[in-house]
Design an enzyme around this catalytic site. Structure first.
Site, PDB file in Angstrom:
ATOM      1  CG  ASP A 192      34.320 -48.611   1.887  1.00  0.00           C
ATOM      2  OD1 ASP A 192      35.486 -48.538   1.450  1.00  0.00           O
ATOM      3  OD2 ASP A 192      33.853 -47.782   2.708  1.00  0.00           O
TER       4      ASP A 192
ATOM      5  CE  LYS B 217      30.313 -44.607   3.470  1.00  0.00           C
ATOM      6  NZ  LYS B 217      31.009 -45.795   2.895  1.00  0.00           N
TER       7      LYS B 217
ATOM      8  CG  ASP C  84      34.792 -48.415   6.143  1.00  0.00           C
ATOM      9  OD1 ASP C  84      35.282 -47.620   5.313  1.00  0.00           O
ATOM     10  OD2 ASP C  84      35.122 -48.421   7.345  1.00  0.00           O
ATOM     11  CG  ASN C  85      32.876 -45.541   6.128  1.00  0.00           C
ATOM     12  OD1 ASN C  85      32.896 -46.030   4.999  1.00  0.00           O
ATOM     13  ND2 ASN C  85      33.927 -44.940   6.675  1.00  0.00           N
TER      14      ASN C  85
ATOM     15  CD  GLU D 258      38.400 -43.734   5.972  1.00  0.00           C
ATOM     16  OE1 GLU D 258      38.056 -44.544   6.846  1.00  0.00           O
ATOM     17  OE2 GLU D 258      37.650 -43.401   5.049  1.00  0.00           O
TER      18      GLU D 258
HETATM   19  C1  LIG Z   1      25.478 -46.343  -5.327  1.00  0.00           C
HETATM   20  C2  LIG Z   1      26.870 -46.795  -5.510  1.00  0.00           C
HETATM   21  C3  LIG Z   1      27.938 -46.127  -4.937  1.00  0.00           C
HETATM   22  C4  LIG Z   1      29.208 -46.593  -5.134  1.00  0.00           C
HETATM   23  C5  LIG Z   1      30.388 -45.941  -4.591  1.00  0.00           C
HETATM   24  N1  LIG Z   1      31.569 -45.976  -5.212  1.00  0.00           N
HETATM   25  N2  LIG Z   1      32.440 -45.312  -4.433  1.00  0.00           N
HETATM   26  C6  LIG Z   1      31.798 -44.913  -3.322  1.00  0.00           C
HETATM   27  C7  LIG Z   1      32.464 -44.196  -2.185  1.00  0.00           C
HETATM   28  C8  LIG Z   1      31.634 -44.233  -0.930  1.00  0.00           C
HETATM   29  N3  LIG Z   1      32.454 -44.028   0.311  1.00  0.00           N
HETATM   30  C9  LIG Z   1      32.287 -42.911   1.026  1.00  0.00           C
HETATM   31  O1  LIG Z   1      31.494 -42.036   0.676  1.00  0.00           O
HETATM   32  C10 LIG Z   1      33.118 -42.711   2.248  1.00  0.00           C
HETATM   33  C11 LIG Z   1      33.156 -41.454   2.842  1.00  0.00           C
HETATM   34  C12 LIG Z   1      33.959 -41.214   3.975  1.00  0.00           C
HETATM   35  C13 LIG Z   1      33.991 -39.861   4.618  1.00  0.00           C
HETATM   36  C14 LIG Z   1      33.866 -38.715   3.835  1.00  0.00           C
HETATM   37  C15 LIG Z   1      33.903 -37.466   4.437  1.00  0.00           C
HETATM   38  C16 LIG Z   1      34.078 -37.357   5.824  1.00  0.00           C
HETATM   39  F1  LIG Z   1      34.151 -36.150   6.401  1.00  0.00           F
HETATM   40  C17 LIG Z   1      34.214 -38.487   6.599  1.00  0.00           C
HETATM   41  C18 LIG Z   1      34.160 -39.756   6.001  1.00  0.00           C
HETATM   42  C19 LIG Z   1      34.720 -42.251   4.533  1.00  0.00           C
HETATM   43  C20 LIG Z   1      34.672 -43.512   3.946  1.00  0.00           C
HETATM   44  O2  LIG Z   1      35.418 -44.533   4.473  1.00  0.00           O
HETATM   45  C21 LIG Z   1      33.873 -43.758   2.826  1.00  0.00           C
HETATM   46  O3  LIG Z   1      33.851 -45.027   2.325  1.00  0.00           O
HETATM   47  N4  LIG Z   1      30.512 -45.287  -3.403  1.00  0.00           N
HETATM   48  C22 LIG Z   1      29.361 -47.751  -5.903  1.00  0.00           C
HETATM   49  C23 LIG Z   1      28.251 -48.369  -6.435  1.00  0.00           C
HETATM   50  N5  LIG Z   1      27.034 -47.897  -6.247  1.00  0.00           N
HETATM   51 MG   LIG Z   2      34.727 -46.366   3.766  1.00  0.00          MG
END
Ligand SMILES: Cc1cc(-c2n[nH]c(CCNC(=O)c3cc(-c4ccc(F)cc4)cc(O)c3O)n2)ccn1
Ligand SMILES: [Mg+2]
Length: 214
Positions: free
Chosen positions: A141, A144, A169-170, A199
């Site tokens: 999650d 992406k 997810d996603n 979500e």
């Molecule tokens: C490189 C690395 C990275 C991590 C890291 N830690 N936290 C994350 C969060 C990432 N999640 C998302 O970006 C995300 C985005 C949307 C979204 C956004 C905008 C829209 F318009 C529509 C949908 C929806 C979702 O459900 C998501 O999960 N990554 C941790 C460790 N190493």
């Molecule tokens: Mg997500």
């Protein structure tokens, strides 16, 4: 200084949820994100699919990539058997600081190890740092564009065993096309798509469940 969205989510938990009651923490975040401010938690619809995969698998070792505010961390940890462990990676220190407090409010800090940093840096260190052999379940999650490289990295580091489950997810929104193509066409995975919605919205999204065949 102005509060951030994660801080407002934490305040909603502290004002509306009961300490030590994970379900009330999940409900408080869903209420806030549905009626006040959208946020990128897996949410309740996909969260129910996540719950059913976790409950059916009864995993002992879980890796979550992307903690954000700890919403899915709380959902997963609340369903784990007594000695099970969940390691969750969060890149953003502000998100991590909020997630620690949300996880503590739910009373689940004993089951969760929150690690700050990038997945690509930490995956190769999992065995030596946390004494992990293999993961029974990985919940993807995070960024992406990291789903595919990190899956290949987990294979190379021997962190997956025959029967390990990847739940992503996603896969539709924002989308992970290269990851989907890989797990759906590789002979090393058996994949299944669970259609749902992004979500708190009506947009299509879904979870991809992939079993590693070894
Ligand atoms: C490189 C690395 C990275 C991590 C890291 N830690 N936290 C994350 C969060 C990432 N999640 C998302 O970006 C995300 C985005 C949307 C979204 C956004 C905008 C829209 F318009 C529509 C949908 C929806 C979702 O459900 C998501 O999960 N990554 C941790 C460790 N190493
Ligand atoms: Mg997500």
């Amino acid at each position: 200084t102005w509060s951030t969205r994660p801080q407002r989510i934490l305040r909603a938990v502290q004002q509306s949820a009961t300490r030590g009651d994970p379900r009330s923490v999940v409900r408080a975040i869903d209420q806030f994100c549905r009626h006040k401010e959208w946020a990128m938690n897996v949410g309740d619809e996909k969260g129910c699919i996540l719950d059913s995969v976790v409950s059916e698998l009864n995993p002992s070792t879980v890796l979550e990539l992307g903690t954000y505010c700890g919403y899915s961390t709380v959902r997963i940890a609340s369903l784990l058997p007594p000695h099970a462990k969940l390691i969750t990676l969060e890149f953003n220190p502000d998100f991590a600081a909020v997630a620690r407090q949300v996880i503590a409010w739910a009373g689940l800090q004993g089951k969760v190890q929150l690690v700050e940093g990038a997945s690509g840096d930490w995956i190769p260190k999992m065995k030596e740092q946390f004494g992990v052999k293999t993961f029974d379940l990985v919940f993807l999650d995070h960024w992406k564009d990291r789903y595919l490289p990190d899956t290949k990295l987990m294979e190379e580091c021997g962190l997956l065993r025959k029967g390990s489950i990847l739940l992503a997810d996603n896969v539709i929104c924002p989308g992970t096309p290269d990851y989907l193509e890989y797990v759906r066409n590789s002979p090393r995975y058996k994949s299944q798509y669970f259609k749902s919605h992004l979500e708190y919205t009506k947009a299509e999204d879904g979870l991809e469940k992939s079993v590693f065949l070894g």
